[in-house]
Design an enzyme around this catalytic site. Structure first.
Site, PDB file in Angstrom:
ATOM      1  N   LYS A 113      24.716  -1.060  10.934  1.00 16.49           N
ATOM      2  CA  LYS A 113      25.936  -1.063  11.753  1.00 16.49           C
ATOM      3  C   LYS A 113      26.242  -2.505  12.139  1.00 16.49           C
ATOM      4  O   LYS A 113      25.419  -3.170  12.759  1.00 16.49           O
ATOM      5  CB  LYS A 113      25.716  -0.204  13.008  1.00 16.49           C
ATOM      6  CG  LYS A 113      26.815  -0.367  14.078  1.00 16.49           C
ATOM      7  CD  LYS A 113      26.567   0.520  15.304  1.00 16.49           C
ATOM      8  CE  LYS A 113      27.568   0.202  16.427  1.00 16.49           C
ATOM      9  NZ  LYS A 113      27.372   1.021  17.632  1.00 16.49           N
ATOM     10  N   ASP A 121      32.039  -4.607  20.399  1.00 13.44           N
ATOM     11  CA  ASP A 121      32.368  -3.220  20.733  1.00 13.44           C
ATOM     12  C   ASP A 121      32.916  -3.139  22.154  1.00 13.44           C
ATOM     13  O   ASP A 121      32.161  -3.085  23.121  1.00 13.44           O
ATOM     14  CB  ASP A 121      31.115  -2.339  20.577  1.00 13.44           C
ATOM     15  CG  ASP A 121      31.386  -0.887  20.917  1.00 13.44           C
ATOM     16  OD1 ASP A 121      32.578  -0.506  21.034  1.00 13.44           O
ATOM     17  OD2 ASP A 121      30.405  -0.120  21.059  1.00 13.44           O
ATOM     18  N   LYS A 174      35.037   0.397  27.574  1.00 14.82           N
ATOM     19  CA  LYS A 174      33.815   0.286  28.364  1.00 14.82           C
ATOM     20  C   LYS A 174      34.102  -0.388  29.702  1.00 14.82           C
ATOM     21  O   LYS A 174      35.058  -1.154  29.809  1.00 14.82           O
ATOM     22  CB  LYS A 174      32.788  -0.583  27.611  1.00 14.82           C
ATOM     23  CG  LYS A 174      32.180   0.051  26.387  1.00 14.82           C
ATOM     24  CD  LYS A 174      31.175  -0.909  25.732  1.00 14.82           C
ATOM     25  CE  LYS A 174      30.565  -0.298  24.481  1.00 14.82           C
ATOM     26  NZ  LYS A 174      29.721   0.881  24.755  1.00 14.82           N
ATOM     27  N   ASP A 217      26.324  -5.799  19.008  1.00  9.02           N
ATOM     28  CA  ASP A 217      26.498  -4.503  18.356  1.00  9.02           C
ATOM     29  C   ASP A 217      26.493  -4.611  16.825  1.00  9.02           C
ATOM     30  O   ASP A 217      26.626  -3.626  16.125  1.00  9.02           O
ATOM     31  CB  ASP A 217      27.792  -3.838  18.854  1.00  9.02           C
ATOM     32  CG  ASP A 217      27.682  -2.324  18.922  1.00  9.02           C
ATOM     33  OD1 ASP A 217      26.542  -1.818  18.948  1.00  9.02           O
ATOM     34  OD2 ASP A 217      28.727  -1.655  18.933  1.00  9.02           O
ATOM     35  N   GLU A 230      31.772   4.726  17.960  1.00  6.85           N
ATOM     36  CA  GLU A 230      32.326   4.185  16.715  1.00  6.85           C
ATOM     37  C   GLU A 230      31.263   3.914  15.658  1.00  6.85           C
ATOM     38  O   GLU A 230      31.566   3.902  14.465  1.00  6.85           O
ATOM     39  CB  GLU A 230      33.103   2.889  17.008  1.00  6.85           C
ATOM     40  CG  GLU A 230      32.282   1.589  17.091  1.00  6.85           C
ATOM     41  CD  GLU A 230      31.271   1.574  18.213  1.00  6.85           C
ATOM     42  OE1 GLU A 230      31.440   2.340  19.184  1.00  6.85           O
ATOM     43  OE2 GLU A 230      30.290   0.802  18.144  1.00  6.85           O
ATOM     44  N   ARG A 268      28.722   5.662  14.569  1.00  2.00           N
ATOM     45  CA  ARG A 268      28.509   6.781  13.644  1.00  2.00           C
ATOM     46  C   ARG A 268      29.688   6.949  12.691  1.00  2.00           C
ATOM     47  O   ARG A 268      29.520   7.455  11.589  1.00  2.00           O
ATOM     48  CB  ARG A 268      28.224   8.051  14.451  1.00  2.00           C
ATOM     49  CG  ARG A 268      29.355   8.496  15.327  1.00  2.00           C
ATOM     50  CD  ARG A 268      28.906   9.451  16.416  1.00  2.00           C
ATOM     51  NE  ARG A 268      28.232   8.755  17.513  1.00  2.00           N
ATOM     52  CZ  ARG A 268      27.723   9.353  18.582  1.00  2.00           C
ATOM     53  NH1 ARG A 268      27.792  10.675  18.711  1.00  2.00           N
ATOM     54  NH2 ARG A 268      27.138   8.655  19.542  1.00  2.00           N
TER      55      ARG A 268
HETATM   56  N1  BES Z   1      27.188   0.076  20.909  1.00  2.00           N
HETATM   57  C1  BES Z   1      27.134   1.199  21.763  1.00  2.00           C
HETATM   58  C2  BES Z   1      25.707   1.560  22.165  1.00  2.00           C
HETATM   59  C3  BES Z   1      24.995   0.564  23.045  1.00  2.00           C
HETATM   60  C4  BES Z   1      25.056   0.688  24.410  1.00  2.00           C
HETATM   61  C5  BES Z   1      24.223  -0.430  22.501  1.00  2.00           C
HETATM   62  C6  BES Z   1      24.396  -0.206  25.226  1.00  2.00           C
HETATM   63  C7  BES Z   1      23.545  -1.322  23.310  1.00  2.00           C
HETATM   64  C8  BES Z   1      23.623  -1.219  24.668  1.00  2.00           C
HETATM   65  C9  BES Z   1      27.742   2.416  21.080  1.00  2.00           C
HETATM   66  O1  BES Z   1      28.798   2.141  20.203  1.00  2.00           O
HETATM   67  C10 BES Z   1      28.298   3.299  22.145  1.00  2.00           C
HETATM   68  O2  BES Z   1      29.194   2.878  22.814  1.00  2.00           O
HETATM   69  N2  BES Z   1      27.753   4.499  22.282  1.00  2.00           N
HETATM   70  C11 BES Z   1      28.189   5.417  23.267  1.00  2.00           C
HETATM   71  C12 BES Z   1      28.251   6.787  22.637  1.00  2.00           C
HETATM   72  C13 BES Z   1      28.943   7.807  23.489  1.00  2.00           C
HETATM   73  C14 BES Z   1      30.403   7.445  23.672  1.00  2.00           C
HETATM   74  C15 BES Z   1      28.823   9.170  22.836  1.00  2.00           C
HETATM   75  C16 BES Z   1      27.209   5.364  24.421  1.00  2.00           C
HETATM   76  O3  BES Z   1      26.019   5.153  24.192  1.00  2.00           O
HETATM   77  O4  BES Z   1      27.644   5.489  25.553  1.00  2.00           O
HETATM   78 ZN    ZN Z   2      28.790   0.295  19.356  1.00  2.00          ZN
HETATM   79 MN    MN Z   3      30.658   2.002  21.208  1.00  2.00          MN
END
Ligand code: BES
Ligand code: ZN
Ligand code: MN
Length: 468
Positions: free
Chosen positions: A237, A242, A249, A260, A321, A323
């Site tokens: 990835k 992000d 966020k 990311d 995103e 996945r």
């Molecule tokens: N890149 C993030 C995951 C992440 C969070 C990595 C904190 C490192 C530190 C990922 O794209 C994401 O935002 N995931 C969401 C998924 C949810 C919306 C189902 C998450 O973890 O909140």
């Molecule tokens: Zn992400």
């Molecule tokens: Mn994300």
């Protein structure tokens, strides 16, 4: 860094690094108090009078590759902070750990300083003498070479990973990867917006749609095996930033999302080392690169996206995103490259950090034997991974009433439902997934690694490619 192997400490070789097991503390003169120096793995004692840096390697009976690596990287980080340019590493009868020691020295000596003002920069060690017994000078060469390659490739990945989103985005990432492939003689392919549209990569296009900087899909091919051998495919990835997109966020900590892309950087670093080491099997590295931004052209909650393999996905959260881009990349790995086996690395979910903290990456697979192979490669590398469950119910959580899947199953079991989503794109191909969300970067210097990207996964992937 210029590394030479010697049987005696060359004169003028700078800081001398001496490994000390707990049992050996009393032999130092003057013997340090346990408060001054415990000899625990990575603890250090510097003796300014003779220019020696003692570094603890723990109990004599528990010494192994990872503990030596850890100890030496702690020493190297200190040397970097001191700005010393020359060092000697006294291995003595621990020559069996030369690879890990050199790897640790290279990893510990790295810091991201590209944009620091001159006066805050420190010089790196430019010349290292690895001192071993006379009888080992000839035989240790290969281990030293391997350690240096593994460390350098990981640091190369860290340097790109540490580069912020204004400078490192899909297009500039492509240029970095292209340069690397040219240097290493690797085959390189890239799909831009036109190619992605033609190929039907709905997931990558949806995620990249909101950014003025378009997405890219990269493939790097190492042909070390026989023609027709199904490759091991490494998928990363590479979200260069992000923001979450329309499901934006919170502001606090959003700057962390430059990391990311760390899954993709792990793949890039691994391909670099795999080529340099001439690994004798076919390996393909795929990077799914996009920037996730909110805009008038961004994908939105409620959208239904048709993925590369025909799966339809209801978007319930644009911040899920990773996945989306990985589903396309995994489908491509199977159809385009006839993957024999594949493993993806992704900073996929915050939930993985909730489950495991920053001490281990979550590991999922559709094959029990593959889990063990990844665990073995990771333990040799000193990178912690932990097997996670793949109950069928996680798959149920991401069923949609309007499409094949939805891209989030809510917060309960968030890392496991994300893995279930990926699994639905791999069919019967043996596959493993590492969620490196909280192992990929650090906010402070820790365990012999400078703050920023850790390079997590690079060395595990290389050792995996050598073993499966
Ligand atoms: N890149 C993030 C995951 C992440 C969070 C990595 C904190 C490192 C530190 C990922 O794209 C994401 O935002 N995931 C969401 C998924 C949810 C919306 C189902 C998450 O973890 O909140
Ligand atoms: Zn992400
Ligand atoms: Mn994300």
């Amino acid at each position: 860094m210029n590394i030479r192997i010697a049987s005696e400490v060359p004169s003028g070789s700078g800081v001398l690094v001496r490994l000390v097991a707990k049992e050996e503390c009393s032999k130092l003169s003057p013997a340090p108090t346990s408060k001054e120096f415990s000899a625990a793995v990575g603890s250090v004692l510097s003796d300014r009078s003779n220019g020696v840096l003692y570094v603890g390697i723990g109990d004599q009976s528990k010494i192994d590759g990872p503990s030596i690596r850890r100890a030496v990287s702690s020493a190297a980080l200190i040397i970097r902070k001191l700005g010393k340019e020359k060092a000697a590493l006294l291995l003595g009868d621990r020559v069996g750990f030369a690879e890990e020691a050199v790897e640790g020295f290279v990893l510990g000596g790295y810091r991201y300083e590209a944009f620091l003002p001159e006066r805050r920069r420190t010089s790196a060690v430019s010349s290292l003498a690895v001192v071993v017994g006379k009888e080992s000078v000839g035989t240790v060469r290969k281990a030293v070479f391997r350690g240096q390659i593994l460390g350098d490739s990981a640091n190369m990945a860290r340097e790109i990973a540490n580069t912020p989103g204004n400078l490192l985005y899909p297009e500039t990432l492509v240029e970095k990867a292209r340069g690397l492939c040219r240097r290493r003689g690797l085959k390189f392919r890239v799909l831009d917006a036109t190619g992605l549209k033609k190929g039907g990569f709905g997931g990558i296009l949806a995620v990249g749609g909101g950014s003025a900087r378009g997405p890219r899909l990269l493939a790097i091919e190492h042909r070390g095996g026989r023609k027709g051998e199904h490759p091991l495919v490494l998928v990363g990835k590479a979200i260069t930033f992000d923001s979450g997109g329309i499901s934006i966020k919170p502001a606090a900590g959003m700057e962390e999302m430059i990391f990311d892309k760390c899954g993709g950087m792990a793949v890039l670093g691994a391909m670099d080392a795999i080529a340099a080491l001439g690994v004798k099997r076919n390996v393909v590295g795929i990077l799914a690169a996009a920037e996730n931004m909110p805009s008038g052209e961004a994908y939105r909650p409620g959208d239904i996206v048709t993925m590369y393999d025909g799966t339809t996905v209801e978007v319930v959260n644009t911040d899920a995103e990773g996945r989306m881009v990985l589903g396309d990349a995994l489908g491509w790995a199977i159809r385009e490259f006839k993957a024999g086996k594949m493993i993806d690395l992704a900073t996929l979910t915050g939930a993985c950090g909730v489950a495991l903290g920053e001490h281990a990456a979550g590991l999922w697979s559709n094959e029990a034997a593959f889990i063990e192979e990844v665990q073995e490669a990771a333990s040799q590398s000193g990178e912690r991974v932990w097997p996670m469950p793949s109950f069928e119910e996680y798959g149920t959580q991401i069923r949609s009433s309007v499409a094949t899947l939805k891209n989030s199953g809510g917060w309960l079991g968030g890392a496991c439902t994300a893995a279930a989503f990926l699994r639905s794109f791999v069919g019967a191909t043996p596959w493993a997934h590492l969620d490196i969300a909280y192992t990929s970067h650090r906010s402070k210097d820790q365990e012999g690694l400078a703050s920023g990207a850790t390079g997590f996964g690079v060395r595990t992937l290389v050792r995996l490619a050598e073993s499966v």
